[in-house]
Scaffold this motif. Sequence first.
Motif, mmCIF file in Angstrom:
data_model
loop_
_atom_site.group_PDB
_atom_site.id
_atom_site.type_symbol
_atom_site.label_atom_id
_atom_site.label_comp_id
_atom_site.label_asym_id
_atom_site.label_seq_id
_atom_site.Cartn_x
_atom_site.Cartn_y
_atom_site.Cartn_z
ATOM 1 N N GLU A 55 -7.792 -3.241 -20.327
ATOM 2 C CA GLU A 55 -8.335 -2.423 -19.259
ATOM 3 C C GLU A 55 -7.256 -1.484 -18.779
ATOM 4 N N TYR A 56 -7.653 -0.494 -18.067
ATOM 5 C CA TYR A 56 -6.682 0.408 -17.494
ATOM 6 C C TYR A 56 -7.277 1.033 -16.264
ATOM 7 N N MET A 57 -6.422 1.541 -15.426
ATOM 8 C CA MET A 57 -6.890 2.229 -14.233
ATOM 9 C C MET A 57 -5.827 3.231 -13.826
ATOM 10 N N VAL A 58 -6.254 4.218 -13.092
ATOM 11 C CA VAL A 58 -5.301 5.147 -12.516
ATOM 12 C C VAL A 58 -5.019 4.690 -11.093
ATOM 13 N N VAL A 59 -3.762 4.595 -10.749
ATOM 14 C CA VAL A 59 -3.367 4.285 -9.387
ATOM 15 C C VAL A 59 -2.810 5.558 -8.776
ATOM 16 N N PHE A 65 -6.927 4.228 -5.021
ATOM 17 C CA PHE A 65 -6.082 5.097 -4.225
ATOM 18 C C PHE A 65 -5.384 4.247 -3.179
ATOM 19 N N ARG A 120 -1.344 7.448 -5.447
ATOM 20 C CA ARG A 120 -0.735 7.211 -4.136
ATOM 21 C C ARG A 120 -0.629 8.530 -3.392
ATOM 22 N N GLY A 133 2.780 -5.517 -2.568
ATOM 23 C CA GLY A 133 3.485 -6.736 -2.860
ATOM 24 C C GLY A 133 2.626 -7.989 -2.969
ATOM 25 N N ARG A 134 1.366 -7.894 -2.672
ATOM 26 C CA ARG A 134 0.553 -9.100 -2.770
ATOM 27 C C ARG A 134 -0.631 -8.856 -3.696
ATOM 28 N N GLN A 135 -1.188 -9.944 -4.154
ATOM 29 C CA GLN A 135 -2.382 -9.748 -4.952
ATOM 30 C C GLN A 135 -3.577 -9.651 -4.029
ATOM 31 N N VAL A 178 -2.084 2.529 -15.150
ATOM 32 C CA VAL A 178 -1.652 1.167 -15.415
ATOM 33 C C VAL A 178 -2.558 0.597 -16.499
ATOM 34 N N ARG A 201 -8.349 2.250 -1.509
ATOM 35 C CA ARG A 201 -9.715 2.745 -1.622
ATOM 36 C C ARG A 201 -10.095 2.845 -3.089
ATOM 37 N N VAL A 226 -3.342 -6.247 -8.929
ATOM 38 C CA VAL A 226 -1.935 -6.394 -8.585
ATOM 39 C C VAL A 226 -1.345 -5.018 -8.411
ATOM 40 N N LEU A 227 -1.666 -4.398 -7.324
ATOM 41 C CA LEU A 227 -1.103 -3.096 -7.042
ATOM 42 C C LEU A 227 -0.882 -2.905 -5.564
ATOM 43 N N ALA A 228 -1.195 -3.900 -4.788
ATOM 44 C CA ALA A 228 -1.066 -3.745 -3.350
ATOM 45 C C ALA A 228 0.381 -3.914 -2.926
ATOM 46 N N MET A 285 -0.186 7.168 -11.527
ATOM 47 C CA MET A 285 0.199 6.636 -12.826
ATOM 48 C C MET A 285 -0.993 5.882 -13.395
ATOM 49 N N VAL A 328 4.741 -1.263 -7.376
ATOM 50 C CA VAL A 328 3.949 -2.376 -6.873
ATOM 51 C C VAL A 328 2.777 -2.585 -7.798
#
Lengths: 158, 158
Positions: free
Chosen positions: A143-147, A112, A149, A98-100, B147, A121, A94-96, B145, B94
């Motif tokens: 869980e965690y991730m770096v987003v 990215f 941009r 606005g959509r999953q 998440v 990516r 859930v980071l796109a 960031m 998002v």
Amino acid sequence: MAAPRKSNRSAAPARDASAATAAPRAIAEQLERHGVRPSAQRVAIASYVLGTEDHPSADQVWARVKERFPMVSRATVYNTLRHFTEKGLLRELVLAEGRQVFDPVVEPHHHFVDDETGAIRDIPWNALKVAKIDELEGLDVREYMVVVRGVARGARKG
Amino acid sequence: MAAPRKSNRSAAPARDASAATAAPRAIAEQLERHGVRPSAQRVAIASYVLGTEDHPSADQVWARVKERFPMVSRATVYNTLRHFTEKGLLRELVLAEGRQVFDPVVEPHHHFVDDETGAIRDIPWNALKVAKIDELEGLDVREYMVVVRGVARGARKG
DNA sequence: CCGAAAGTTGGACTTAGTCTAAAACTGTCA
DNA sequence: TGACAGTTTTAGACTAAGTCCAACTTTCGG
């Protein structure tokens, strides 16, 4: 846009070879290993969504699958994607925009988001390192991730 | 659900004080400082969205604002939120459950998504540290960031 | 072949969000 | 004051994404 890797358009019918079509046999087995009964529709969906490097939304999957399997219904695609996700074949992000979106790479990794194209990516897990995550008070981290941009510089080819 | 902070219903008219209502005067000035002409609707929207610690979606903002300003139209709320975002009063995230949400904290920070409630919480920027972000090849990083997903343990109070 | 369970279908429905044309408001200037 | 232009707001139509459901079809075990 298309990722020109995995060129196994081996025994494909005489259509264009743009969609990634892995061997149906292998896909059916992959589904069974995950406890998913392999129907024709499910194999068609899996053969796109498990083989792509895009991060398609559910509706994008529907559009893609319909190209080669025009009578598939939207409900089936949505149900199937949910089913795959429950069985661990896909991951839902859930980071796109606005959509999953769905990601066939189930192992942890970062993401990215290209601000110009909206493309997502993968960033390998080891390319970044997050410190102090275990010091967060009061949170059971699953869980965690770096987003990240930004924009992709140079070397982007279509 | 209501955040009972900032109880400055100072010179407000005789209406209920349930929603977080900062002084309209101060809000109008805040808008002007950011180059936004303060109309009645904009002040009403701002007084909720700039004062909340939730991360409401556009439609949630609409619902909240309508409680005290029933004749506000959906388009106005959407336009206004976009406007605020362009002027730097809000940030658009998002990462929520499929929708875009707004965050009145414009400075960089990380986010925690509660898997059980869907609630989003801010994590201070310094609570985590991401290493090697500048080593990403071929990417012009504009922002990033972490998440974090999981469940909040114990000490959650409303 | 039969029945049950699983899978699929189209379509109605919902929710989030955009667009538009018209109406209302605001500030300015004569 | 009143007319004008520019800005803001409005309702409602529209679109896109996604869910739900009841009916139909397929598959599987006997």
